[in-house]
Design a protein around this motif. Structure first.
Motif, PDB file in Angstrom:
ATOM      1  N   TRP A   1      19.653  20.647   6.129  1.00  0.00           N
ATOM      2  CA  TRP A   1      20.930  20.481   6.826  1.00  0.00           C
ATOM      3  C   TRP A   1      20.765  20.528   8.334  1.00  0.00           C
ATOM      4  CZ3 TRP A   1      24.046  18.896   3.191  1.00  0.00           C
ATOM      5  CH2 TRP A   1      23.870  19.360   1.888  1.00  0.00           C
ATOM      6  N   ARG A   2      20.026  21.513   8.821  1.00  0.00           N
ATOM      7  CA  ARG A   2      19.965  21.760  10.266  1.00  0.00           C
ATOM      8  C   ARG A   2      18.710  21.233  10.948  1.00  0.00           C
ATOM      9  NH1 ARG A   2      21.207  28.143  10.046  1.00  0.00           N
ATOM     10  NH2 ARG A   2      19.840  27.896   8.218  1.00  0.00           N
ATOM     11  N   VAL A   3      17.685  20.895  10.169  1.00  0.00           N
ATOM     12  CA  VAL A   3      16.406  20.535  10.778  1.00  0.00           C
ATOM     13  C   VAL A   3      15.988  19.099  10.478  1.00  0.00           C
ATOM     14  CG1 VAL A   3      13.933  21.067  10.857  1.00  0.00           C
ATOM     15  CG2 VAL A   3      15.603  22.928  10.783  1.00  0.00           C
ATOM     16  N   VAL A   4      15.833  18.755   9.212  1.00  0.00           N
ATOM     17  CA  VAL A   4      15.188  17.485   8.863  1.00  0.00           C
ATOM     18  C   VAL A   4      15.892  16.264   9.453  1.00  0.00           C
ATOM     19  CG1 VAL A   4      14.296  16.043   7.010  1.00  0.00           C
ATOM     20  CG2 VAL A   4      14.283  18.533   6.750  1.00  0.00           C
ATOM     21  N   PRO A   5      17.214  16.121   9.332  1.00  0.00           N
ATOM     22  CA  PRO A   5      17.832  14.899   9.871  1.00  0.00           C
ATOM     23  C   PRO A   5      17.589  14.715  11.366  1.00  0.00           C
ATOM     24  CG  PRO A   5      19.353  16.031   8.404  1.00  0.00           C
ATOM     25  CD  PRO A   5      18.204  16.967   8.637  1.00  0.00           C
ATOM     26  N   ARG A   6      17.637  15.795  12.115  1.00  0.00           N
ATOM     27  CA  ARG A   6      17.379  15.682  13.555  1.00  0.00           C
ATOM     28  C   ARG A   6      15.913  15.347  13.827  1.00  0.00           C
ATOM     29  NH1 ARG A   6      19.165  20.884  16.682  1.00  0.00           N
ATOM     30  NH2 ARG A   6      18.332  21.940  14.842  1.00  0.00           N
ATOM     31  N   ALA A   7      15.002  16.033  13.149  1.00  0.00           N
ATOM     32  CA  ALA A   7      13.575  15.826  13.405  1.00  0.00           C
ATOM     33  C   ALA A   7      13.153  14.398  13.075  1.00  0.00           C
ATOM     34  CB  ALA A   7      12.751  16.820  12.594  1.00  0.00           C
ATOM     35  N   TRP A   8      13.560  13.901  11.914  1.00  0.00           N
ATOM     36  CA  TRP A   8      13.159  12.555  11.522  1.00  0.00           C
ATOM     37  C   TRP A   8      13.880  11.490  12.345  1.00  0.00           C
ATOM     38  CZ3 TRP A   8      12.793  13.010   5.453  1.00  0.00           C
ATOM     39  CH2 TRP A   8      11.606  13.702   5.136  1.00  0.00           C
ATOM     40  N   SER A   9      15.086  11.789  12.780  1.00  0.00           N
ATOM     41  CA  SER A   9      15.770  10.848  13.672  1.00  0.00           C
ATOM     42  C   SER A   9      15.047  10.761  15.015  1.00  0.00           C
ATOM     43  CB  SER A   9      17.230  11.271  13.878  1.00  0.00           C
ATOM     44  OG  SER A   9      17.978  11.146  12.687  1.00  0.00           O
ATOM     45  N   LEU A  10      14.609  11.885  15.540  1.00  0.00           N
ATOM     46  CA  LEU A  10      13.862  11.883  16.799  1.00  0.00           C
ATOM     47  C   LEU A  10      12.580  11.064  16.671  1.00  0.00           C
ATOM     48  CD1 LEU A  10      14.298  15.636  17.815  1.00  0.00           C
ATOM     49  CD2 LEU A  10      15.247  13.657  19.033  1.00  0.00           C
ATOM     50  N   LEU A  11      11.953  11.113  15.519  1.00  0.00           N
ATOM     51  CA  LEU A  11      10.742  10.335  15.273  1.00  0.00           C
ATOM     52  C   LEU A  11      11.023   8.833  15.377  1.00  0.00           C
ATOM     53  CD1 LEU A  11       7.839   9.881  14.227  1.00  0.00           C
ATOM     54  CD2 LEU A  11       8.719  10.304  11.906  1.00  0.00           C
ATOM     55  N   TRP A  12      12.087   8.376  14.733  1.00  0.00           N
ATOM     56  CA  TRP A  12      12.438   6.952  14.790  1.00  0.00           C
ATOM     57  C   TRP A  12      12.906   6.544  16.187  1.00  0.00           C
ATOM     58  CZ3 TRP A  12      11.745   2.470  12.565  1.00  0.00           C
ATOM     59  CH2 TRP A  12      12.644   1.427  12.769  1.00  0.00           C
TER      60      TRP A  12
END
Length: 394
Positions: free
Chosen positions: A311-322
Protein backbone atom coordinates in the motif's frame (compact mmCIF):
# COMPACT_ATOMS: atom_id res chain seq x y z
CA UNK A 1 15.23 10.54 -24.72
CA UNK A 2 11.50 10.29 -25.36
CA UNK A 3 9.18 8.59 -22.91
CA UNK A 4 6.88 7.65 -25.79
CA UNK A 5 9.36 5.67 -27.87
CA UNK A 6 12.31 4.88 -25.65
CA UNK A 7 10.83 2.30 -23.27
CA UNK A 8 8.31 -0.53 -23.25
CA UNK A 9 6.08 -1.52 -20.33
CA UNK A 10 5.50 -5.27 -20.49
CA UNK A 11 2.64 -7.03 -18.73
CA UNK A 12 0.97 -10.39 -19.42
CA UNK A 13 -2.58 -10.60 -18.06
CA UNK A 14 -1.92 -14.08 -16.64
CA UNK A 15 0.69 -12.57 -14.31
CA UNK A 16 -2.16 -11.41 -12.10
CA UNK A 17 -3.07 -15.06 -11.53
CA UNK A 18 0.24 -15.71 -9.78
CA UNK A 19 -1.45 -15.95 -6.40
CA UNK A 20 -0.71 -18.48 -3.67
CA UNK A 21 -3.54 -17.93 -1.15
CA UNK A 22 -5.58 -15.14 0.39
CA UNK A 23 -3.22 -14.06 3.19
CA UNK A 24 0.05 -14.69 1.37
CA UNK A 25 2.36 -11.65 1.40
CA UNK A 26 3.00 -11.88 -2.37
CA UNK A 27 0.02 -9.84 -3.49
CA UNK A 28 -0.40 -8.75 -7.11
CA UNK A 29 -2.61 -5.85 -6.05
CA UNK A 30 0.68 -3.95 -6.07
CA UNK A 31 0.85 -4.29 -9.86
CA UNK A 32 -2.63 -2.83 -10.31
CA UNK A 33 -1.85 0.03 -7.94
CA UNK A 34 1.41 0.88 -9.70
CA UNK A 35 -0.14 0.93 -13.16
CA UNK A 36 -3.02 3.04 -11.90
CA UNK A 37 -0.67 5.54 -10.26
CA UNK A 38 1.38 5.86 -13.44
CA UNK A 39 -1.74 6.32 -15.53
CA UNK A 40 -3.07 9.05 -13.25
CA UNK A 41 0.11 11.11 -13.62
CA UNK A 42 0.08 10.66 -17.39
CA UNK A 43 3.25 8.57 -17.39
CA UNK A 44 1.91 5.37 -18.96
CA UNK A 45 0.23 5.30 -22.34
CA UNK A 46 -1.33 2.30 -24.14
CA UNK A 47 1.20 2.65 -26.96
CA UNK A 48 4.00 1.91 -24.49
CA UNK A 49 2.45 -1.34 -23.26
CA UNK A 50 2.82 -4.77 -24.82
CA UNK A 51 1.51 -8.18 -23.80
CA UNK A 52 4.05 -10.92 -24.52
CA UNK A 53 3.66 -14.63 -25.16
CA UNK A 54 4.18 -17.06 -22.31
CA UNK A 55 7.50 -18.85 -22.13
CA UNK A 56 7.74 -22.14 -23.99
CA UNK A 57 8.68 -25.41 -22.33
CA UNK A 58 11.95 -25.31 -24.27
CA UNK A 59 12.78 -21.88 -22.86
CA UNK A 60 11.96 -22.91 -19.29
CA UNK A 61 14.18 -25.96 -19.64
CA UNK A 62 17.20 -23.85 -20.48
CA UNK A 63 17.35 -23.33 -16.71
CA UNK A 64 14.85 -25.68 -15.07
CA UNK A 65 15.08 -29.47 -15.10
CA UNK A 66 12.42 -31.21 -17.21
CA UNK A 67 11.21 -33.20 -14.21
CA UNK A 68 10.70 -29.99 -12.24
CA UNK A 69 8.76 -28.32 -15.05
CA UNK A 70 6.61 -31.44 -15.31
CA UNK A 71 5.99 -31.38 -11.55
CA UNK A 72 4.90 -27.73 -11.74
CA UNK A 73 2.52 -28.57 -14.57
CA UNK A 74 1.02 -31.53 -12.74
CA UNK A 75 0.57 -29.59 -9.50
CA UNK A 76 -1.12 -26.78 -11.44
CA UNK A 77 -4.18 -28.92 -12.08
CA UNK A 78 -7.35 -27.98 -10.13
CA UNK A 79 -7.21 -31.39 -8.42
CA UNK A 80 -3.65 -32.76 -8.69
CA UNK A 81 -3.11 -36.50 -8.62
CA UNK A 82 -2.40 -37.63 -5.02
CA UNK A 83 0.94 -39.07 -6.14
CA UNK A 84 2.04 -35.63 -7.31
CA UNK A 85 0.90 -34.05 -4.05
CA UNK A 86 3.22 -36.44 -2.24
CA UNK A 87 6.06 -35.40 -4.53
CA UNK A 88 5.51 -31.67 -4.04
CA UNK A 89 7.92 -31.50 -1.09
CA UNK A 90 10.79 -32.77 -3.22
CA UNK A 91 10.33 -29.76 -5.47
CA UNK A 92 9.91 -27.13 -2.74
CA UNK A 93 6.24 -26.63 -3.60
CA UNK A 94 4.56 -27.63 -0.34
CA UNK A 95 5.72 -24.86 2.01
CA UNK A 96 3.78 -21.92 3.41
CA UNK A 97 6.07 -19.64 1.40
CA UNK A 98 5.80 -21.41 -1.95
CA UNK A 99 2.82 -23.78 -2.08
CA UNK A 100 1.45 -25.15 -5.34
CA UNK A 101 -1.80 -23.60 -6.58
CA UNK A 102 -4.21 -24.09 -9.51
CA UNK A 103 -2.90 -22.53 -12.70
CA UNK A 104 0.59 -22.16 -11.26
CA UNK A 105 2.42 -23.22 -14.43
CA UNK A 106 0.40 -20.91 -16.66
CA UNK A 107 0.91 -17.89 -14.40
CA UNK A 108 4.61 -18.56 -13.82
CA UNK A 109 5.21 -19.18 -17.54
CA UNK A 110 3.57 -15.83 -18.31
CA UNK A 111 5.97 -14.13 -15.92
CA UNK A 112 8.96 -15.77 -17.58
CA UNK A 113 7.59 -14.81 -20.99
CA UNK A 114 7.41 -11.18 -19.93
CA UNK A 115 11.05 -11.04 -18.89
CA UNK A 116 12.16 -12.89 -22.00
CA UNK A 117 10.20 -10.45 -24.19
CA UNK A 118 11.68 -7.46 -22.37
CA UNK A 119 15.23 -8.66 -22.90
CA UNK A 120 14.63 -9.55 -26.54
CA UNK A 121 13.03 -6.17 -27.25
CA UNK A 122 16.06 -4.37 -25.87
CA UNK A 123 18.77 -6.61 -27.28
CA UNK A 124 17.18 -6.69 -30.73
CA UNK A 125 17.09 -2.89 -30.84
CA UNK A 126 13.31 -2.54 -30.76
CA UNK A 127 13.67 -0.28 -27.72
CA UNK A 128 16.46 0.97 -25.48
CA UNK A 129 14.71 0.16 -22.22
CA UNK A 130 12.00 -2.22 -21.05
CA UNK A 131 10.30 -2.85 -17.74
CA UNK A 132 8.54 -5.98 -16.54
CA UNK A 133 7.34 -5.48 -12.98
CA UNK A 134 5.78 -8.95 -12.84
CA UNK A 135 9.27 -10.46 -13.10
CA UNK A 136 12.19 -10.67 -10.74
CA UNK A 137 11.40 -14.07 -9.15
CA UNK A 138 15.02 -14.65 -8.28
CA UNK A 139 14.86 -17.47 -5.71
CA UNK A 140 13.75 -20.37 -7.95
CA UNK A 141 16.36 -23.04 -8.68
CA UNK A 142 16.65 -25.49 -11.58
CA UNK A 143 14.80 -28.18 -9.68
CA UNK A 144 13.12 -26.40 -6.81
CA UNK A 145 10.80 -23.52 -6.02
CA UNK A 146 11.59 -21.25 -3.07
CA UNK A 147 10.92 -17.83 -1.58
CA UNK A 148 7.61 -17.22 -3.44
CA UNK A 149 9.32 -18.11 -6.75
CA UNK A 150 8.27 -21.01 -9.00
CA UNK A 151 10.22 -20.29 -12.19
CA UNK A 152 13.27 -18.03 -12.33
CA UNK A 153 12.37 -15.57 -15.08
CA UNK A 154 15.64 -13.63 -14.89
CA UNK A 155 17.75 -16.78 -15.24
CA UNK A 156 15.74 -17.97 -18.24
CA UNK A 157 15.94 -14.55 -19.90
CA UNK A 158 19.71 -14.45 -19.36
CA UNK A 159 20.06 -17.95 -20.84
CA UNK A 160 18.26 -16.83 -23.99
CA UNK A 161 20.39 -13.68 -24.23
CA UNK A 162 23.49 -15.82 -24.07
CA UNK A 163 22.14 -18.33 -26.61
CA UNK A 164 20.64 -15.93 -29.14
CA UNK A 165 22.90 -12.86 -28.87
CA UNK A 166 26.07 -14.11 -27.16
CA UNK A 167 25.60 -11.10 -24.89
CA UNK A 168 27.63 -10.22 -21.83
CA UNK A 169 24.98 -9.72 -19.17
CA UNK A 170 25.23 -7.70 -15.97
CA UNK A 171 22.48 -8.72 -13.55
CA UNK A 172 21.92 -6.20 -10.72
CA UNK A 173 19.75 -7.34 -7.82
CA UNK A 174 18.56 -4.65 -5.39
CA UNK A 175 16.03 -6.78 -3.50
CA UNK A 176 16.62 -6.90 0.24
CA UNK A 177 16.90 -10.69 -0.11
CA UNK A 178 19.97 -12.10 -1.82
CA UNK A 179 19.44 -13.02 -5.49
CA UNK A 180 20.52 -16.60 -4.88
CA UNK A 181 18.77 -18.42 -7.72
CA UNK A 182 20.31 -16.21 -10.41
CA UNK A 183 23.72 -16.23 -8.76
CA UNK A 184 23.98 -20.00 -8.57
CA UNK A 185 22.65 -20.42 -12.12
CA UNK A 186 25.63 -18.46 -13.47
CA UNK A 187 28.25 -18.99 -10.79
CA UNK A 188 30.75 -20.48 -13.26
CA UNK A 189 29.89 -18.33 -16.30
CA UNK A 190 32.41 -15.53 -16.98
CA UNK A 191 29.99 -13.82 -19.38
CA UNK A 192 27.31 -13.22 -16.75
CA UNK A 193 28.12 -10.89 -13.87
CA UNK A 194 25.72 -11.23 -10.94
CA UNK A 195 25.64 -8.39 -8.43
CA UNK A 196 23.43 -8.33 -5.35
CA UNK A 197 23.07 -5.74 -2.58
CA UNK A 198 20.91 -6.99 0.28
CA UNK A 199 20.47 -7.49 3.99
CA UNK A 200 23.09 -9.90 5.24
CA UNK A 201 22.16 -13.57 5.14
CA UNK A 202 23.21 -13.84 8.79
CA UNK A 203 19.69 -12.81 9.70
CA UNK A 204 17.50 -13.03 6.59
CA UNK A 205 16.32 -15.55 3.99
CA UNK A 206 17.90 -17.15 1.98
CA UNK A 207 20.96 -17.11 4.24
CA UNK A 208 23.45 -16.62 1.41
CA UNK A 209 25.06 -13.74 -0.47
CA UNK A 210 28.20 -13.25 1.57
CA UNK A 211 31.01 -11.11 0.24
CA UNK A 212 33.28 -14.13 -0.26
CA UNK A 213 30.85 -15.70 -2.77
CA UNK A 214 32.72 -14.64 -5.91
CA UNK A 215 32.00 -17.28 -8.56
CA UNK A 216 33.86 -20.48 -9.38
CA UNK A 217 35.98 -21.96 -12.16
CA UNK A 218 36.02 -19.74 -15.25
CA UNK A 219 33.40 -17.58 -13.55
CA UNK A 220 35.55 -16.72 -10.56
CA UNK A 221 35.26 -12.96 -10.06
CA UNK A 222 31.96 -12.67 -11.94
CA UNK A 223 29.87 -12.61 -8.77
CA UNK A 224 29.77 -9.65 -6.38
CA UNK A 225 27.75 -9.48 -3.17
CA UNK A 226 27.30 -6.50 -0.87
CA UNK A 227 25.57 -7.76 2.30
CA UNK A 228 24.53 -4.93 4.61
CA UNK A 229 23.70 -4.82 8.29
CA UNK A 230 20.12 -4.74 9.58
CA UNK A 231 18.72 -1.23 10.05
CA UNK A 232 20.91 0.23 7.33
CA UNK A 233 19.65 3.67 6.27
CA UNK A 234 19.66 5.58 2.98
CA UNK A 235 23.10 7.17 3.12
CA UNK A 236 24.98 3.96 3.83
CA UNK A 237 22.91 1.88 1.39
CA UNK A 238 23.43 4.35 -1.45
CA UNK A 239 27.14 4.85 -0.75
CA UNK A 240 27.72 1.10 -0.83
CA UNK A 241 25.58 0.65 -3.93
CA UNK A 242 27.00 3.46 -6.01
CA UNK A 243 30.65 2.81 -5.25
CA UNK A 244 30.45 -0.92 -5.94
CA UNK A 245 28.10 -1.01 -8.93
CA UNK A 246 30.05 1.68 -10.76
CA UNK A 247 33.26 -0.29 -10.31
CA UNK A 248 31.59 -3.57 -11.29
CA UNK A 249 30.11 -2.12 -14.47
CA UNK A 250 33.36 -0.41 -15.45
CA UNK A 251 35.28 -3.65 -14.96
CA UNK A 252 32.78 -6.00 -16.66
CA UNK A 253 31.63 -3.78 -19.56
CA UNK A 254 28.28 -5.48 -20.27
CA UNK A 255 26.29 -5.57 -23.48
CA UNK A 256 23.04 -5.29 -21.49
CA UNK A 257 21.99 -4.61 -17.90
CA UNK A 258 19.15 -6.49 -16.26
CA UNK A 259 18.17 -5.05 -12.89
CA UNK A 260 15.83 -6.52 -10.29
CA UNK A 261 13.95 -3.97 -8.20
CA UNK A 262 12.51 -5.64 -5.17
CA UNK A 263 11.57 -2.76 -2.88
CA UNK A 264 11.60 -4.55 0.46
CA UNK A 265 14.56 -2.70 2.04
CA UNK A 266 12.11 0.05 2.99
CA UNK A 267 11.63 0.64 6.71
CA UNK A 268 7.93 -0.26 6.44
CA UNK A 269 8.43 -3.64 4.77
CA UNK A 270 7.27 -6.44 7.09
CA UNK A 271 9.71 -9.12 5.88
CA UNK A 272 13.09 -7.47 6.44
CA UNK A 273 14.98 -5.39 9.00
CA UNK A 274 16.27 -2.43 6.99
CA UNK A 275 15.50 1.23 7.58
CA UNK A 276 15.69 2.82 4.16
CA UNK A 277 13.21 5.30 2.72
CA UNK A 278 11.76 5.90 -0.73
CA UNK A 279 14.91 7.85 -1.56
CA UNK A 280 16.89 4.74 -2.47
CA UNK A 281 14.16 3.73 -4.94
CA UNK A 282 14.56 7.01 -6.71
CA UNK A 283 18.35 7.03 -6.70
CA UNK A 284 19.19 3.43 -7.64
CA UNK A 285 17.30 3.54 -10.97
CA UNK A 286 19.04 6.85 -11.74
CA UNK A 287 22.45 5.28 -11.19
CA UNK A 288 21.61 2.19 -13.25
CA UNK A 289 20.15 4.34 -16.04
CA UNK A 290 23.37 6.33 -16.28
CA UNK A 291 25.49 3.17 -16.29
CA UNK A 292 23.42 1.67 -19.08
CA UNK A 293 24.03 4.69 -21.31
CA UNK A 294 27.70 4.88 -20.38
CA UNK A 295 28.59 1.24 -20.94
CA UNK A 296 26.01 -0.53 -23.12
CA UNK A 297 24.33 2.00 -25.40
CA UNK A 298 21.39 2.33 -23.04
CA UNK A 299 20.36 -1.35 -23.10
CA UNK A 300 18.52 -1.79 -19.81
CA UNK A 301 15.79 -4.17 -18.65
CA UNK A 302 14.18 -3.63 -15.24
CA UNK A 303 12.27 -6.35 -13.40
CA UNK A 304 10.11 -6.22 -10.28
CA UNK A 305 10.69 -8.59 -7.37
CA UNK A 306 9.93 -8.42 -3.66
CA UNK A 307 8.02 -5.74 -1.81
CA UNK A 308 5.42 -6.61 0.78
CA UNK A 309 4.21 -3.22 1.98
CA UNK A 310 1.96 -3.11 -1.05
CA UNK A 311 0.00 0.00 0.00
CA UNK A 312 2.60 2.54 1.08
CA UNK A 313 5.80 1.42 -0.63
CA UNK A 314 5.59 -0.69 -3.79
CA UNK A 315 3.40 1.55 -6.00
CA UNK A 316 5.61 4.57 -5.35
CA UNK A 317 8.89 2.68 -5.73
CA UNK A 318 7.96 0.98 -8.99
CA UNK A 319 6.45 4.17 -10.36
CA UNK A 320 9.70 6.01 -9.65
CA UNK A 321 11.53 3.30 -11.58
CA UNK A 322 9.38 3.82 -14.69
CA UNK A 323 9.54 7.60 -14.36
CA UNK A 324 13.34 7.41 -14.35
CA UNK A 325 13.45 4.92 -17.21
CA UNK A 326 11.34 7.19 -19.41
CA UNK A 327 12.91 10.50 -18.33
CA UNK A 328 9.45 11.68 -17.34
CA UNK A 329 9.29 15.35 -16.27
CA UNK A 330 7.94 14.32 -12.87
CA UNK A 331 11.22 12.64 -11.91
CA UNK A 332 13.03 15.94 -12.45
CA UNK A 333 10.43 17.80 -10.43
CA UNK A 334 11.06 15.42 -7.53
CA UNK A 335 14.71 16.48 -7.50
CA UNK A 336 13.52 19.93 -6.47
CA UNK A 337 10.42 18.94 -4.50
CA UNK A 338 10.76 15.41 -3.09
CA UNK A 339 7.59 15.83 -1.02
CA UNK A 340 5.48 16.56 -4.07
CA UNK A 341 1.93 15.26 -3.43
CA UNK A 342 0.65 11.95 -4.74
CA UNK A 343 -2.46 12.43 -6.93
CA UNK A 344 -5.51 12.76 -4.71
CA UNK A 345 -7.63 10.72 -7.13
CA UNK A 346 -5.28 7.74 -6.76
CA UNK A 347 -5.42 7.90 -2.97
CA UNK A 348 -9.19 8.19 -2.95
CA UNK A 349 -9.53 5.24 -5.32
CA UNK A 350 -7.40 2.87 -3.22
CA UNK A 351 -7.83 4.11 0.35
CA UNK A 352 -11.03 2.17 0.98
CA UNK A 353 -9.15 -1.09 0.34
CA UNK A 354 -6.04 -0.21 2.32
CA UNK A 355 -5.78 -1.14 6.03
CA UNK A 356 -3.37 1.78 6.52
CA UNK A 357 -3.33 5.44 5.51
CA UNK A 358 -1.83 5.79 2.06
CA UNK A 359 1.20 8.06 1.61
CA UNK A 360 0.49 11.62 0.55
CA UNK A 361 3.90 12.41 -0.99
CA UNK A 362 6.18 10.70 -3.50
CA UNK A 363 9.16 10.48 -1.16
CA UNK A 364 9.17 10.03 2.60
CA UNK A 365 9.69 12.85 5.06
CA UNK A 366 12.43 11.11 7.03
CA UNK A 367 12.72 14.11 9.35
CA UNK A 368 9.62 12.73 11.05
CA UNK A 369 11.22 9.31 11.65
CA UNK A 370 12.79 8.32 14.95
CA UNK A 371 16.61 8.46 14.84
CA UNK A 372 18.21 5.05 14.37
CA UNK A 373 20.39 3.90 17.29
CA UNK A 374 23.86 2.49 16.43
CA UNK A 375 23.85 4.37 13.12
CA UNK A 376 27.61 4.92 13.19
CA UNK A 377 28.41 1.28 13.96
CA UNK A 378 26.11 0.08 11.16
CA UNK A 379 27.68 2.49 8.65
CA UNK A 380 31.18 1.48 9.69
CA UNK A 381 30.45 -2.21 9.19
CA UNK A 382 28.83 -1.58 5.80
CA UNK A 383 31.82 0.47 4.65
CA UNK A 384 34.15 -2.43 5.52
CA UNK A 385 32.03 -4.81 3.44
CA UNK A 386 31.94 -2.32 0.57
CA UNK A 387 35.72 -1.98 0.61
CA UNK A 388 36.20 -5.75 0.56
CA UNK A 389 33.86 -6.03 -2.41
CA UNK A 390 35.75 -3.25 -4.22
CA UNK A 391 39.08 -4.99 -3.63
CA UNK A 392 37.65 -8.18 -5.14
CA UNK A 393 36.42 -6.31 -8.23
CA UNK A 394 39.76 -4.61 -8.80
Amino acid sequence: MSSKSNALFIQHVDTFNYHFYAEHPFDQTRLHMTQDLLSRVGALQPAQMISPASASLEALQLVHRPDYVNAVRQLSEPLPDPDWILKAAAYGLDTDDTPYFPGMHQAASAIVGGSVAACDAVMSGRTQHAIHLGGGLHHAFPGKGAGFCVYNDASVAIALLREQYDARVLYIDTDVHHGDGVQWSYYTDPNVMTYSIHETGKFLFPGTGFVYERGAGEGFGSCVNVPLEPYTEDESWLECFQDTIEQVTHSFKPDIIISQHGCDAHALDPLSHMHCSMRIYKEMPRIIHQLAHTYCEGRWVALGGGGYEIWRVVPRAWSLLWLEMTDHPLIKQLNEAPLKPIPTAWMEHWQHRSPVDLPQTWLDNVNLWEPMPRRGIIQEHNTKVKNIALEYVR
